[in-house]
Design a protein around this motif. Structure first.
Motif, PDB file in Angstrom:
ATOM      1  N   THR A   1       0.834  -1.199   0.000  1.00  0.00           N
ATOM      2  CA  THR A   1       0.000   0.000   0.000  1.00  0.00           C
ATOM      3  C   THR A   1       0.869   1.249   0.000  1.00  0.00           C
ATOM      4  OG1 THR A   1      -1.713  -1.171   1.236  1.00  0.00           O
ATOM      5  CG2 THR A   1      -1.816   1.234   1.218  1.00  0.00           C
ATOM      6  N   HIS A   2       0.544   2.186  -0.874  1.00  0.00           N
ATOM      7  CA  HIS A   2       1.314   3.430  -0.942  1.00  0.00           C
ATOM      8  C   HIS A   2       1.010   4.283   0.284  1.00  0.00           C
ATOM      9  CE1 HIS A   2       2.865   7.272  -2.441  1.00  0.00           C
ATOM     10  NE2 HIS A   2       3.552   6.558  -3.322  1.00  0.00           N
ATOM     11  N   PRO A   3       2.004   4.984   0.848  1.00  0.00           N
ATOM     12  CA  PRO A   3       1.758   5.816   2.039  1.00  0.00           C
ATOM     13  C   PRO A   3       0.678   6.873   1.842  1.00  0.00           C
ATOM     14  CG  PRO A   3       4.113   5.525   1.683  1.00  0.00           C
ATOM     15  CD  PRO A   3       3.434   4.949   0.489  1.00  0.00           C
ATOM     16  N   LEU A   4       0.439   7.302   0.601  1.00  0.00           N
ATOM     17  CA  LEU A   4      -0.572   8.329   0.332  1.00  0.00           C
ATOM     18  C   LEU A   4      -1.853   7.731  -0.237  1.00  0.00           C
ATOM     19  CD1 LEU A   4       1.625  11.182  -1.230  1.00  0.00           C
ATOM     20  CD2 LEU A   4       1.130  10.707   1.170  1.00  0.00           C
ATOM     21  N   HIS A   5      -2.097   6.466   0.034  1.00  0.00           N
ATOM     22  CA  HIS A   5      -3.232   5.784  -0.599  1.00  0.00           C
ATOM     23  C   HIS A   5      -4.571   6.424  -0.255  1.00  0.00           C
ATOM     24  CE1 HIS A   5      -4.841   3.714   3.026  1.00  0.00           C
ATOM     25  NE2 HIS A   5      -3.604   3.877   3.456  1.00  0.00           N
ATOM     26  N   ASP A   6      -4.661   7.102   0.904  1.00  0.00           N
ATOM     27  CA  ASP A   6      -5.932   7.697   1.312  1.00  0.00           C
ATOM     28  C   ASP A   6      -5.978   9.206   1.090  1.00  0.00           C
ATOM     29  OD1 ASP A   6      -4.008   8.234   3.181  1.00  0.00           O
ATOM     30  OD2 ASP A   6      -5.244   7.779   4.937  1.00  0.00           O
ATOM     31  N   LEU A   7      -5.014   9.750   0.367  1.00  0.00           N
ATOM     32  CA  LEU A   7      -4.988  11.187   0.092  1.00  0.00           C
ATOM     33  C   LEU A   7      -5.868  11.502  -1.114  1.00  0.00           C
ATOM     34  CD1 LEU A   7      -3.782  14.034   0.595  1.00  0.00           C
ATOM     35  CD2 LEU A   7      -1.898  13.384  -0.930  1.00  0.00           C
ATOM     36  N   ARG A   8      -6.650  12.570  -1.004  1.00  0.00           N
ATOM     37  CA  ARG A   8      -7.490  13.025  -2.111  1.00  0.00           C
ATOM     38  C   ARG A   8      -7.163  14.486  -2.390  1.00  0.00           C
ATOM     39  NH1 ARG A   8      -7.739   8.409  -1.822  1.00  0.00           N
ATOM     40  NH2 ARG A   8      -9.552   7.011  -1.748  1.00  0.00           N
ATOM     41  N   LEU A   9      -6.754  14.775  -3.623  1.00  0.00           N
ATOM     42  CA  LEU A   9      -6.414  16.137  -4.016  1.00  0.00           C
ATOM     43  C   LEU A   9      -7.105  16.473  -5.330  1.00  0.00           C
ATOM     44  CD1 LEU A   9      -2.551  16.236  -3.313  1.00  0.00           C
ATOM     45  CD2 LEU A   9      -4.352  17.324  -1.960  1.00  0.00           C
ATOM     46  N   PRO A  10      -7.594  17.714  -5.483  1.00  0.00           N
ATOM     47  CA  PRO A  10      -8.188  18.109  -6.764  1.00  0.00           C
ATOM     48  C   PRO A  10      -7.126  18.125  -7.859  1.00  0.00           C
ATOM     49  CG  PRO A  10      -7.971  20.010  -5.301  1.00  0.00           C
ATOM     50  CD  PRO A  10      -7.641  18.803  -4.488  1.00  0.00           C
ATOM     51  N   GLY A  11      -7.465  17.575  -9.013  1.00  0.00           N
ATOM     52  CA  GLY A  11      -6.487  17.470 -10.086  1.00  0.00           C
ATOM     53  C   GLY A  11      -6.580  18.608 -11.086  1.00  0.00           C
ATOM     54  N   PRO A  12      -5.565  18.688 -11.915  1.00  0.00           N
ATOM     55  CA  PRO A  12      -4.323  17.907 -11.860  1.00  0.00           C
ATOM     56  C   PRO A  12      -3.424  18.382 -10.720  1.00  0.00           C
ATOM     57  CG  PRO A  12      -4.175  19.538 -13.602  1.00  0.00           C
ATOM     58  CD  PRO A  12      -5.572  19.633 -13.066  1.00  0.00           C
ATOM     59  N   THR A  13      -2.556  17.485 -10.248  1.00  0.00           N
ATOM     60  CA  THR A  13      -1.683  17.793  -9.119  1.00  0.00           C
ATOM     61  C   THR A  13      -0.237  17.915  -9.585  1.00  0.00           C
ATOM     62  OG1 THR A  13      -3.107  16.637  -7.543  1.00  0.00           O
ATOM     63  CG2 THR A  13      -0.817  16.992  -6.888  1.00  0.00           C
ATOM     64  N   LEU A  14       0.364  19.063  -9.324  1.00  0.00           N
ATOM     65  CA  LEU A  14       1.794  19.237  -9.558  1.00  0.00           C
ATOM     66  C   LEU A  14       2.539  18.632  -8.372  1.00  0.00           C
ATOM     67  CD1 LEU A  14       4.329  20.478 -10.907  1.00  0.00           C
ATOM     68  CD2 LEU A  14       3.849  22.573  -9.620  1.00  0.00           C
ATOM     69  N   VAL A  15       3.340  17.619  -8.627  1.00  0.00           N
ATOM     70  CA  VAL A  15       4.156  16.999  -7.585  1.00  0.00           C
ATOM     71  C   VAL A  15       5.574  17.526  -7.760  1.00  0.00           C
ATOM     72  CG1 VAL A  15       4.990  14.854  -6.583  1.00  0.00           C
ATOM     73  CG2 VAL A  15       2.695  14.963  -7.577  1.00  0.00           C
ATOM     74  N   LEU A  16       6.000  18.340  -6.821  1.00  0.00           N
ATOM     75  CA  LEU A  16       7.284  19.029  -6.926  1.00  0.00           C
ATOM     76  C   LEU A  16       8.296  18.348  -6.017  1.00  0.00           C
ATOM     77  CD1 LEU A  16       8.384  21.518  -8.421  1.00  0.00           C
ATOM     78  CD2 LEU A  16       7.821  22.880  -6.400  1.00  0.00           C
ATOM     79  N   VAL A  17       9.452  17.971  -6.574  1.00  0.00           N
ATOM     80  CA  VAL A  17      10.467  17.260  -5.805  1.00  0.00           C
ATOM     81  C   VAL A  17      11.847  17.724  -6.255  1.00  0.00           C
ATOM     82  CG1 VAL A  17      10.508  15.332  -7.445  1.00  0.00           C
ATOM     83  CG2 VAL A  17      11.268  14.962  -5.086  1.00  0.00           C
ATOM     84  N   ASP A  18      12.760  17.797  -5.317  1.00  0.00           N
ATOM     85  CA  ASP A  18      14.150  18.120  -5.636  1.00  0.00           C
ATOM     86  C   ASP A  18      14.796  16.864  -6.213  1.00  0.00           C
ATOM     87  OD1 ASP A  18      16.824  18.768  -5.724  1.00  0.00           O
ATOM     88  OD2 ASP A  18      16.893  19.639  -3.719  1.00  0.00           O
TER      89      ASP A  18
END
Length: 592
Positions: free
Chosen positions: A2-19
């Motif tokens: 199970t992914h750690p964010l499996h229960d997260l709900r965000l309005p799309g589209p989602t920008l996932v920003l990572v270094d």
């Protein structure tokens, strides 16, 4: 799995920003595209060359608060969205975002663990919020209250990432020539660039500062973010013996690794340990066993190489203190920026000056007390001497203090203790005040260490515990040094009254020192606590409380200091920590 964010709900589209240099965060993101409540577009920070807009939500991913603060310095305009989330994949403690008044109305806020992988903070708004500003505020608040400025030196980076530590004003440039752009309203004082970058001659003089920004290509090792990596949570005891670093961390040293290290007697580092990892552990006060230390300041290398018996809890803590102090003085973001400012010839406010307030009714203790102030190092200290009921020899005071700034005030014997201290505080020239006592011992680094704790904790009041107590000989026993089991490097309700460090503005807002004959420290701490202020207790190795049985404003049976439930150790005579560096002149007469 199970992914750690499996229960997260965000309005799309989602920008996932990572270094893209944050390997732990990138590893945690695997499988994010399969999370049903997120419509992700993963964008590495290095690919952002301008505004990115049109997102329903933004999710910032970093290993811990230090990496969040570093990457936030480079986040560009992201437009507006109704949800902003921050996932710290290797941070142990959730933190709560406090919304700013200019933001749209907040409709939902969550701060929780993210399954078995770090912590998650989510903010949802009634209308679109400027995502870049929310991310910056998340990074600012993640380290807690405290100094978020950088002392006046403006730094930009050319062809390289921003240095650790949050810097809301930093600008990332493609090359050093951009620093001299005449259209830039806030030009940098310093441009930090990669080795081999264009020379200083390629940067034009800027009309705002009347000179060209200084190009620095050899700033030394990257600094360590002391607002995140610091001694808070240090343990005097341990559950397990010395452990190899590889046993408690699967990659770079993060907050989670430091938290795990607290349970061990020490951490053994291999010869090829990354400098950044060594510095994060060192400034956090983790006792270290090292070999072949390279690329650190000589004082830190010397502290690491000094022999230490880690089986002795006191020697272990002294080693930790020496190492963390050297790391702070030479490798913190504060020290790093101060060095850049010196090279650029611009002002930089590092550790602020302090006015020590010394009220005494005992002329016989004055020489001793003056020596405690005169020996301070690593800090600018002014003494405000409040002679309560006698006229001191002002020439003798001047000789004892040398070139240290000071003021001498005199008061009638009948004046209230609180009024005397208030007058001393109002006469002081510094914005940071320290109350000191006339009969207690202070290490040469006492003021420095209080300022260091003020910097990394962000507390309103900082002090030391009365952990070491010297009990003079009486008719029932010989002289003793007692070490009490007070925890240190924690936020607490009480610190020793002879070590109270606070800002002048806070003291004034509390109505100054209360008009009392005694217990003035208790009045002040109670006022701070009632106002919601934060009190931090740093280490107790640089302070020894003296008890003679009489003459104290804090009246207490000396044997109370020997209660079995609070005593960790007792030694005959005067035996302080080695960190006190006791002057032979100040040893108790005959050890009594």
């Amino acid at each position: 799995m199970t992914h750690p964010l499996h229960d997260l709900r965000l309005p799309g589209p989602t920008l996932v920003l990572v270094d893209d240099s944050d390997g732990l965060a990138l590893d945690a993101l695997r499988g994010i595209e399969d999370v049903p409540g997120v419509e992700p577009t993963v964008v590495p920070l290095s690919t952002l060359d301008g505004p990115r807009k049109g997102w329903g939500s933004v999710l910032v991913v970093a290993a811990d608060r230090a990496r969040l603060r570093r990457m936030a310095s480079a986040v560009p305009l992201l437009g507006q969205c109704k949800a902003v989330a921050c996932w710290l994949t290797d941070s142990p403690t959730p933190w709560v975002l406090v919304p700013r008044p200019e933001w749209p109305r907040l409709v939902h806020l969550a701060a929780r663990e993210a399954g078995d992988r770090g912590v998650l903070t989510v903010a949802r708004f009634a209308s679109g919020a400027r995502a870049q500003l929310v991310v910056m505020e998340m990074a600012r608040q993640a380290a807690g209250p405290g100094d978020t400025t950088h002392g006046g030196v403006v730094v930009s980076y050319a062809g390289r990432p921003a240095a650790p530590g949050l810097d809301a004003r930093s600008v990332l440039l493609p090359d050093v020539a951009g620093a001299g752009d005449a259209e830039r309203d806030v030009p940098p004082d310093v441009v930090v660039a990669r080795r081999g970058a264009t020379s200083q001659q390629s940067v034009a003089e800027h009309h705002v500062i009347d000179r060209a920004p200084i190009v620095v290509t050899d700033p030394g090792p990257e600094p360590v973010d002391e607002r995140v990596f610091n001694p808070i949570g240090f343990r005097k005891d341990w559950d397990h013996p010395v452990v190899d670093l590889s046993r408690i961390g699967r990659g770079p040293v993060t907050e989670g690794v430091v938290a795990a290290a607290r349970a061990f007697q020490g951490v053994r580092l291999p010869a090829d340990t990354r400098t950044a990892d060594l510095l994060a552990l060192a400034i956090s006060g983790v006792p270290l066993v090292t070999e072949g230390v390279l690329d650190v300041a000589p004082p830190l290398a010397a502290a690491l190489d000094a022999p230490v018996d880690l089986d002795d809890p006191l020697r272990r803590e002294e080693h930790s203190l020496a190492v963390r102090r050297a790391a702070f003085d030479h490798h913190s973001t504060l020290a790093w920026r101060s060095a850049l400012a010196t090279r650029a010839g611009v002002r930089h406010v590092a550790l602020p000056p302090v006015s020590a307030l010394l009220s005494t009714k005992r002329p016989e203790m004055l020489d001793f007390a003056l020596r405690q102030v005169a020996r301070q190092r690593g800090a600018e200290v002014e003494l405000v001497l409040a002679a309560h009921g006698f006229e001191p020899d002002r020439d003798a005071v001047r000789r004892a203090l040398g070139d240290r700034p000071h003021q001498v005030l005199t008061f009638d014997q009948s004046d209230f203790f609180g009024d005397v201290l208030t007058a001393a505080a109002r006469a002081a020239s510094s914005e940071v005040l320290l109350k000191v006592d006339d009969d207690d011992w202070y290490s040469p680094d006492a003021v420095h260490d209080l300022l260091m704790a003020r910097r990394f904790s962000g507390a309103d009041v900082v002090g030391m515990p009365s952990e070491f107590v010297y009990l003079h000989r009486n008719e029932h026993r010989d002289a003793l040094t007692v070490r009490r089991n007070h925890p240190s490097e924690i936020f607490a309700r009480f610190v020793a009254g002879g070590t109270l460090l606070l800002d002048r503005g806070l003291l004034r807002s509390l109505g100054d020192f209360r008009r009392v004959r005694k217990f003035v420290d208790a009045q002040l701490l109670a006022g701070v606590e009632a106002a919601g202020g934060r009190i931090y207790r740093t280490h107790g190795l640089g302070y020894v409380l003296r008890r003679t049985g009489a003459g104290h404003t804090w009246e207490r049976d000396d044997e109370e200091f020997r209660r079995p439930d609070i005593v960790a150790s007792e030694w005959p005579g005067f035996q302080p920590s080695l960190a006190l560096e006791a002057d032979p002149l100040d040893m108790p007469d005959g050890g009594s």
